[in-house]
Design an enzyme around this catalytic site. Structure first.
Site, PDB file in Angstrom:
ATOM      1  N   CYS A 213      -3.023  -3.927  -5.510  1.00  0.00           N
ATOM      2  CA  CYS A 213      -3.199  -3.453  -4.131  1.00  0.00           C
ATOM      3  C   CYS A 213      -4.664  -3.276  -3.740  1.00  0.00           C
ATOM      4  O   CYS A 213      -4.958  -3.105  -2.554  1.00  0.00           O
ATOM      5  CB  CYS A 213      -2.459  -2.142  -3.937  1.00  0.00           C
ATOM      6  SG  CYS A 213      -0.681  -2.283  -4.242  1.00  0.00           S
TER       7      CYS A 213
ATOM      8  N   HIS B 231       1.606  -2.505   4.505  1.00  0.00           N
ATOM      9  CA  HIS B 231       0.781  -2.736   3.318  1.00  0.00           C
ATOM     10  C   HIS B 231       0.993  -4.142   2.764  1.00  0.00           C
ATOM     11  O   HIS B 231       1.763  -4.346   1.825  1.00  0.00           O
ATOM     12  CB  HIS B 231       1.120  -1.675   2.264  1.00  0.00           C
ATOM     13  CG  HIS B 231       0.494  -1.908   0.929  1.00  0.00           C
ATOM     14  ND1 HIS B 231      -0.793  -2.393   0.763  1.00  0.00           N
ATOM     15  CD2 HIS B 231       0.986  -1.719  -0.340  1.00  0.00           C
ATOM     16  CE1 HIS B 231      -1.065  -2.493  -0.518  1.00  0.00           C
ATOM     17  NE2 HIS B 231      -0.003  -2.099  -1.209  1.00  0.00           N
TER      18      HIS B 231
ATOM     19  N   CYS C  31      -5.034   2.955  -4.582  1.00  0.00           N
ATOM     20  CA  CYS C  31      -4.340   2.946  -5.873  1.00  0.00           C
ATOM     21  C   CYS C  31      -3.774   1.548  -6.094  1.00  0.00           C
ATOM     22  O   CYS C  31      -3.530   0.817  -5.136  1.00  0.00           O
ATOM     23  CB  CYS C  31      -3.229   3.991  -5.902  1.00  0.00           C
ATOM     24  SG  CYS C  31      -1.952   3.729  -4.640  1.00  0.00           S
TER      25      CYS C  31
END
Length: 409
Positions: free
Chosen positions: A89, A366, A396
């Protein structure tokens, strides 16, 4: 000596829930649309771009180097080198750091960094038995030889093997890990829903007042080439009561992580234009912000998987020579509200007035490979609007990793 690495422009596509408006598009399509718009609105001469780095997590076997496909399809010179990174990510954040590193080393004076993800178009694999049969059939020289490997297949060999959003080392999904963190860190359901509600309310406000639309690149979707001009994930009428009514997903009896306080599976792309400080000045660009420092850290995935930012942020702040109290705005990736609350507590508390002031990933979405560039663009723009000096990005990532970057004006 090279000067500082400056962020001079940024944009992103509208983000969309996977399987909706972008279902006929690939990550390459989205990344190309985004970078073309970035080049056009910044009025940068494509010949000035010396490197392109893009992030992607679930890559297509047909186009494994997303960045190179962007160069070849977005109007950049074919001689522009490009590479793709995968730090889960935090991939787009790593792409930005790679271009910044090239600038600071004197290897480039201008580059584009970002990322894209299409979770509507994931690579669907086949089981091991089917793979073996396909390989044997491809080597056969007769029709009978090509058919023979499939005769011994069992029904389970025909089942597709889709990518899993889970830790290979533990087998736990991200949501299960977030649930574990909520329990171990004493994060209540009410805290999580409050973070989610604030994310939607702020995203809706930023969409209404023009701050978010100013960052968006219109995307024309085949086959009719209808325009997508806004995010389709923000719940403009979100209420605390509606969020509180949603059932837990990962621990149905005793859990607190719900679809409402988690980020959704998302398609989208984002990119930023970086220049060396003196190069930007010579070309009459006013930087949105300069990159002061960054850091990457990792924790044990079997412990608290998404606590990497709590380790990376202090490292980035130390390298920048500042404290968290001196940071005016924080963009923290909202994988889950439980993760935001846990990392904020570990850092000593990030005041809500400074945190994700235009909404976060829970509301906006996301796309794994793009989020870091979305966070950086939003932070740099809001720092300029508010006239503040320091901003912080934190992400994260799978594998227990965390990324942090300090921006300065």
């Amino acid at each position: 000596m090279p000067g500082r690495a400056a962020i001079v422009a940024g944009c992103r596509t509208p983000f969309a829930r996977a399987g909706t408006v972008y279902r006929e598009m690939t990550a390459v399509d989205l990344a190309r649309a985004c970078v073309r718009e970035l080049v056009e609105r910044s009025e940068v001469d494509p010949a000035w771009v010396e490197t392109v780095v893009m992030g992607q997590v679930v890559a297509s076997p047909k186009a494994p180097n997303l960045a190179r496909e962007v160069v070849l399809g977005a109007g950049l010179p074919v001689a522009t080198p490009a590479h793709t990174v995968n730090r889960a990510c935090a991939s787009a954040s790593q792409a930005i750091a790679d271009v910044a590193s090239a600038i600071l080393a004197g290897h480039a004076t201008c580059g584009i960094a970002g990322g894209a993800e299409s979770l509507s178009d994931p690579p669907i694999l086949v089981g091991r038995g089917m793979r073996r049969a396909l390989l044997e059939a491809s080597r056969a020289k007769s029709l009978a030889g090509r058919l023979r490997p499939f005769l011994g297949l069992r029904p389970r060999d025909l089942a597709p093997d889709a990518p899993a959003i889970a830790e290979p080392s533990t087998g736990l999904t991200m949501g299960q890990s977030a649930e574990k963190m909520a329990k171990e860190n004493g994060v209540t359901r009410e805290e999580q829903d409050e973070i989610a509600w604030r994310s939607h309310v702020r995203a809706a406000a930023a969409a209404n007042d023009g701050r978010i639309p100013a960052e968006l690149a219109r995307v024309f979707v085949p086959p009719k080439y209808e325009a997508v001009e806004s995010d389709n994930l923000v719940r403009r009428e979100a209420t605390r009561e509606a969020l509180a009514a949603l059932p837990p997903v990962f621990d149905r009896r005793h859990g607190s992580v719900t679809a409402g306080n988690s980020s959704p599976l998302t398609d989208g792309a984002a990119a930023v234009l970086l220049m060396e400080e003196e190069r930007a000045k010579a070309l009459d660009y006013e930087p949105l912000a300069f990159i002061r420092s960054w850091a990457v850290a990792a924790v044990d995935p079997a412990g608290q998987l998404l606590m990497g930012p709590a380790v990376a942020v202090p490292k980035a702040l130390e390298r920048a020579g500042i404290t968290l109290e001196e940071v005016d705005l924080v963009e923290m990736h909202e994988a889950f509200a439980a993760q935001v609350a846990s990392n904020s507590k570990a850092l000593g508390g990030v005041h809500p007035d400074r945190l994700n002031v235009m909404g976060g990933s829970i509301a906006l979405g996301h796309p794994f490979g793009a989020t870091g560039a979305r966070l950086t663009t939003t932070l740099a723009n809001e720092m300029r609007r508010r006239g503040v000096r320091f901003g912080l990005v934190s992400v994260c990532a799978q594998g227990g990793m965390g990324f942090a970057m300090v921006l300065e004006r």
